[in-house]
Design a protein around this motif. Structure first.
Motif, PDB file in Angstrom:
ATOM      1  N   LEU A  11       3.178  15.818   1.260  1.00  0.00           N
ATOM      2  CA  LEU A  11       1.822  15.315   1.438  1.00  0.00           C
ATOM      3  C   LEU A  11       1.864  14.140   2.407  1.00  0.00           C
ATOM      4  O   LEU A  11       2.894  13.485   2.563  1.00  0.00           O
ATOM      5  CB  LEU A  11       1.223  14.864   0.101  1.00  0.00           C
ATOM      6  CG  LEU A  11       0.890  15.968  -0.902  1.00  0.00           C
ATOM      7  CD1 LEU A  11       0.633  15.376  -2.285  1.00  0.00           C
ATOM      8  CD2 LEU A  11      -0.325  16.778  -0.439  1.00  0.00           C
ATOM      9  N   GLY A  12       0.754  13.874   3.045  1.00  0.00           N
ATOM     10  CA  GLY A  12       0.673  12.755   3.976  1.00  0.00           C
ATOM     11  C   GLY A  12      -0.764  12.580   4.416  1.00  0.00           C
ATOM     12  O   GLY A  12      -1.671  13.262   3.921  1.00  0.00           O
ATOM     13  N   PRO A  13      -1.014  11.682   5.362  1.00  0.00           N
ATOM     14  CA  PRO A  13      -2.387  11.450   5.825  1.00  0.00           C
ATOM     15  C   PRO A  13      -3.089  12.720   6.293  1.00  0.00           C
ATOM     16  O   PRO A  13      -4.310  12.850   6.146  1.00  0.00           O
ATOM     17  CB  PRO A  13      -2.193  10.457   6.982  1.00  0.00           C
ATOM     18  CG  PRO A  13      -0.912   9.747   6.646  1.00  0.00           C
ATOM     19  CD  PRO A  13      -0.037  10.769   5.996  1.00  0.00           C
ATOM     20  N   TRP A  14      -2.323  13.664   6.856  1.00  0.00           N
ATOM     21  CA  TRP A  14      -2.913  14.927   7.314  1.00  0.00           C
ATOM     22  C   TRP A  14      -3.645  15.661   6.186  1.00  0.00           C
ATOM     23  O   TRP A  14      -4.629  16.351   6.429  1.00  0.00           O
ATOM     24  CB  TRP A  14      -1.828  15.855   7.880  1.00  0.00           C
ATOM     25  CG  TRP A  14      -0.792  16.218   6.857  1.00  0.00           C
ATOM     26  CD1 TRP A  14       0.370  15.565   6.594  1.00  0.00           C
ATOM     27  CD2 TRP A  14      -0.854  17.309   5.928  1.00  0.00           C
ATOM     28  NE1 TRP A  14       1.047  16.176   5.566  1.00  0.00           N
ATOM     29  CE2 TRP A  14       0.325  17.253   5.148  1.00  0.00           C
ATOM     30  CE3 TRP A  14      -1.766  18.323   5.686  1.00  0.00           C
ATOM     31  CZ2 TRP A  14       0.589  18.181   4.129  1.00  0.00           C
ATOM     32  CZ3 TRP A  14      -1.507  19.250   4.678  1.00  0.00           C
ATOM     33  CH2 TRP A  14      -0.342  19.169   3.921  1.00  0.00           C
ATOM     34  N   ALA A  15      -3.135  15.503   4.957  1.00  0.00           N
ATOM     35  CA  ALA A  15      -3.682  16.256   3.821  1.00  0.00           C
ATOM     36  C   ALA A  15      -5.103  15.828   3.483  1.00  0.00           C
ATOM     37  O   ALA A  15      -5.865  16.611   2.910  1.00  0.00           O
ATOM     38  CB  ALA A  15      -2.782  16.080   2.604  1.00  0.00           C
ATOM     39  N   LEU A  16      -5.463  14.604   3.819  1.00  0.00           N
ATOM     40  CA  LEU A  16      -6.788  14.092   3.483  1.00  0.00           C
ATOM     41  C   LEU A  16      -7.854  14.590   4.442  1.00  0.00           C
ATOM     42  O   LEU A  16      -9.039  14.551   4.131  1.00  0.00           O
ATOM     43  CB  LEU A  16      -6.764  12.563   3.486  1.00  0.00           C
ATOM     44  CG  LEU A  16      -5.710  11.922   2.560  1.00  0.00           C
ATOM     45  CD1 LEU A  16      -5.641  10.431   2.802  1.00  0.00           C
ATOM     46  CD2 LEU A  16      -6.027  12.237   1.101  1.00  0.00           C
ATOM     47  N   GLN A  17      -7.442  15.067   5.619  1.00  0.00           N
ATOM     48  CA  GLN A  17      -8.407  15.509   6.627  1.00  0.00           C
ATOM     49  C   GLN A  17      -9.155  16.761   6.205  1.00  0.00           C
ATOM     50  O   GLN A  17     -10.231  17.065   6.729  1.00  0.00           O
ATOM     51  CB  GLN A  17      -7.682  15.753   7.953  1.00  0.00           C
ATOM     52  CG  GLN A  17      -7.047  14.498   8.534  1.00  0.00           C
ATOM     53  CD  GLN A  17      -6.199  14.792   9.759  1.00  0.00           C
ATOM     54  OE1 GLN A  17      -6.226  15.891  10.308  1.00  0.00           O
ATOM     55  NE2 GLN A  17      -5.423  13.800  10.188  1.00  0.00           N
ATOM     56  N   ALA A  18      -8.588  17.499   5.243  1.00  0.00           N
ATOM     57  CA  ALA A  18      -9.222  18.746   4.801  1.00  0.00           C
ATOM     58  C   ALA A  18     -10.389  18.510   3.850  1.00  0.00           C
ATOM     59  O   ALA A  18     -11.207  19.406   3.633  1.00  0.00           O
ATOM     60  CB  ALA A  18      -8.184  19.635   4.119  1.00  0.00           C
ATOM     61  N   ILE A  19     -10.501  17.308   3.274  1.00  0.00           N
ATOM     62  CA  ILE A  19     -11.466  17.069   2.199  1.00  0.00           C
ATOM     63  C   ILE A  19     -12.881  16.925   2.746  1.00  0.00           C
ATOM     64  O   ILE A  19     -13.137  16.170   3.683  1.00  0.00           O
ATOM     65  CB  ILE A  19     -11.083  15.801   1.410  1.00  0.00           C
ATOM     66  CG1 ILE A  19      -9.700  15.974   0.762  1.00  0.00           C
ATOM     67  CG2 ILE A  19     -12.121  15.508   0.322  1.00  0.00           C
ATOM     68  CD1 ILE A  19      -9.197  14.719   0.075  1.00  0.00           C
ATOM     69  N   ARG A  20     -13.796  17.683   2.124  1.00  0.00           N
ATOM     70  CA  ARG A  20     -15.223  17.543   2.399  1.00  0.00           C
ATOM     71  C   ARG A  20     -15.899  16.899   1.188  1.00  0.00           C
ATOM     72  O   ARG A  20     -15.378  16.954   0.075  1.00  0.00           O
ATOM     73  CB  ARG A  20     -15.853  18.912   2.668  1.00  0.00           C
ATOM     74  CG  ARG A  20     -15.285  19.661   3.859  1.00  0.00           C
ATOM     75  CD  ARG A  20     -15.912  21.040   3.940  1.00  0.00           C
ATOM     76  NE  ARG A  20     -15.311  21.872   4.965  1.00  0.00           N
ATOM     77  CZ  ARG A  20     -15.514  23.190   5.059  1.00  0.00           C
ATOM     78  NH1 ARG A  20     -16.322  23.793   4.183  1.00  0.00           N
ATOM     79  NH2 ARG A  20     -14.926  23.884   6.012  1.00  0.00           N
ATOM     80  N   GLN A  21     -17.067  16.360   1.412  1.00  0.00           N
ATOM     81  CA  GLN A  21     -17.759  15.603   0.369  1.00  0.00           C
ATOM     82  C   GLN A  21     -18.053  16.438  -0.873  1.00  0.00           C
ATOM     83  O   GLN A  21     -18.005  15.939  -2.000  1.00  0.00           O
ATOM     84  CB  GLN A  21     -19.052  15.012   0.924  1.00  0.00           C
ATOM     85  CG  GLN A  21     -19.751  14.053  -0.040  1.00  0.00           C
ATOM     86  CD  GLN A  21     -20.939  13.364   0.609  1.00  0.00           C
ATOM     87  OE1 GLN A  21     -21.263  13.627   1.754  1.00  0.00           O
ATOM     88  NE2 GLN A  21     -21.573  12.480  -0.126  1.00  0.00           N
ATOM     89  N   ASP A  22     -18.362  17.721  -0.691  1.00  0.00           N
ATOM     90  CA  ASP A  22     -18.756  18.547  -1.827  1.00  0.00           C
ATOM     91  C   ASP A  22     -17.606  19.380  -2.405  1.00  0.00           C
ATOM     92  O   ASP A  22     -17.829  20.269  -3.227  1.00  0.00           O
ATOM     93  CB  ASP A  22     -19.916  19.466  -1.445  1.00  0.00           C
ATOM     94  CG  ASP A  22     -19.583  20.373  -0.265  1.00  0.00           C
ATOM     95  OD1 ASP A  22     -18.543  20.136   0.399  1.00  0.00           O
ATOM     96  OD2 ASP A  22     -20.350  21.324  -0.009  1.00  0.00           O
ATOM     97  N   ASP A  23     -16.375  19.113  -1.993  1.00  0.00           N
ATOM     98  CA  ASP A  23     -15.226  19.846  -2.524  1.00  0.00           C
ATOM     99  C   ASP A  23     -14.923  19.435  -3.961  1.00  0.00           C
ATOM    100  O   ASP A  23     -15.122  18.277  -4.351  1.00  0.00           O
ATOM    101  CB  ASP A  23     -13.966  19.578  -1.678  1.00  0.00           C
ATOM    102  CG  ASP A  23     -14.005  20.258  -0.326  1.00  0.00           C
ATOM    103  OD1 ASP A  23     -14.708  21.290  -0.197  1.00  0.00           O
ATOM    104  OD2 ASP A  23     -13.322  19.778   0.600  1.00  0.00           O
ATOM    105  N   ILE A  24     -14.431  20.384  -4.732  1.00  0.00           N
ATOM    106  CA  ILE A  24     -13.870  20.093  -6.048  1.00  0.00           C
ATOM    107  C   ILE A  24     -12.381  19.830  -5.868  1.00  0.00           C
ATOM    108  O   ILE A  24     -11.659  20.653  -5.287  1.00  0.00           O
ATOM    109  CB  ILE A  24     -14.105  21.265  -7.021  1.00  0.00           C
ATOM    110  CG1 ILE A  24     -15.602  21.436  -7.291  1.00  0.00           C
ATOM    111  CG2 ILE A  24     -13.345  21.041  -8.331  1.00  0.00           C
ATOM    112  CD1 ILE A  24     -15.940  22.679  -8.079  1.00  0.00           C
ATOM    113  N   LEU A  25     -11.922  18.667  -6.340  1.00  0.00           N
ATOM    114  CA  LEU A  25     -10.533  18.255  -6.139  1.00  0.00           C
ATOM    115  C   LEU A  25      -9.753  18.375  -7.439  1.00  0.00           C
ATOM    116  O   LEU A  25     -10.126  17.789  -8.452  1.00  0.00           O
ATOM    117  CB  LEU A  25     -10.476  16.804  -5.641  1.00  0.00           C
ATOM    118  CG  LEU A  25     -11.281  16.489  -4.378  1.00  0.00           C
ATOM    119  CD1 LEU A  25     -11.148  15.012  -4.027  1.00  0.00           C
ATOM    120  CD2 LEU A  25     -10.840  17.369  -3.215  1.00  0.00           C
ATOM    121  N   ILE A  26      -8.674  19.149  -7.393  1.00  0.00           N
ATOM    122  CA  ILE A  26      -7.789  19.293  -8.548  1.00  0.00           C
ATOM    123  C   ILE A  26      -6.419  18.749  -8.161  1.00  0.00           C
ATOM    124  O   ILE A  26      -5.849  19.158  -7.136  1.00  0.00           O
ATOM    125  CB  ILE A  26      -7.665  20.756  -9.005  1.00  0.00           C
ATOM    126  CG1 ILE A  26      -9.029  21.304  -9.431  1.00  0.00           C
ATOM    127  CG2 ILE A  26      -6.663  20.881 -10.153  1.00  0.00           C
ATOM    128  CD1 ILE A  26      -8.999  22.757  -9.893  1.00  0.00           C
TER     129      ILE A  26
END
Length: 212
Positions: free
Chosen positions: A13-28
């Motif tokens: 994991l790294g900073p690149w992994a956060l770029q995929a997140i959208r506001q309405d995503d469900i995060l597990i």
């Protein structure tokens, strides 16, 4: 529209992994994947796993900062943390599941996580494994892929034989081809357009988009 579910596991994991997140995503967050989200300012909708990769103090933080935590015994369980997360993800009837941090130094876990694409395919939920250099998908019918910074595309059978492989939009075209396990014919093709179409008549095909 149904939400996407992003599963963060404890691999690379790294900073690149956060770029995929959208506001309405469900995060597990699966095990230490939940800690990664929390340490980067995100609140997991669900933290799940045996949490044998975090300290007691980190587990307390995960419990206090996640909307819901499901902990299981590290010995008396039949599934990996990432598979447990995927089972929960399917209950949301998502439009897509993205596995982030599912590849790492444990090759056995990486392979097992790639096999989870089969479970997603059986549920007819689009799924992709992301890391900094690869996007991995599976198809047994037709798949449209987009370049999005990944020019190299490799096709690897996940069943002994894949038949009727046809490519549109690639440098090296195939028409009704047969790909067999142990054969490197599908390695390192190139997308010529922004989109490419891969069609399969039978079998399951891994589609791996890569960049160096």
């Amino acid at each position: 529209m149904q939400p996407r579910v992003l599963i963060f596991s404890g691999g690379r994991l790294g900073p690149w992994a956060l770029q995929a997140i959208r506001q309405d995503d469900i995060l597990i967050g699966a095990d230490s994947g939940a800690l990664f989200l929390i340490n980067n300012g995100y609140t997991p909708h669900l933290a799940i796993g045996d949490f044998d990769s975090v300290t007691a103090g980190e587990f307390e933080l995960i419990q206090s900062r996640s909307r819901k935590t499901e902990a299981c015994d590290p010995v008396d369980k039949d599934y990996t943390d990432t598979e447990l997360a995927m089972i929960r993800a399917l209950s949301f009837q998502p439009s897509e599941i993205r596995f982030i941090g599912a590849l790492g130094t444990r090759f056995d876990h990486s392979i097992a996580n790639i096999h989870l694409l089969v479970k997603a395919n059986e549920a007819r939920v689009p799924a992709v494994i992301d890391d900094a250099h690869n996007e991995i998908r599976l198809t047994d019918a037709e798949l449209v892929i987009r370049k999005a910074g990944f020019d190299q595309v490799s096709l690897l059978p996940l069943t002994p034989v894949v038949t009727g492989v046809t490519l549109d939009g690639f440098q090296y075209g195939l028409t009704d081809a047969v790909l067999v396990m142990g054969q490197s014919l599908g390695i390192s093709n190139i997308l010529l357009k922004d989109e490419g179409v891969i069609s399969v008549k039978s079998g399951m095909l891994l589609v791996i988009q890569s960049r160096d």
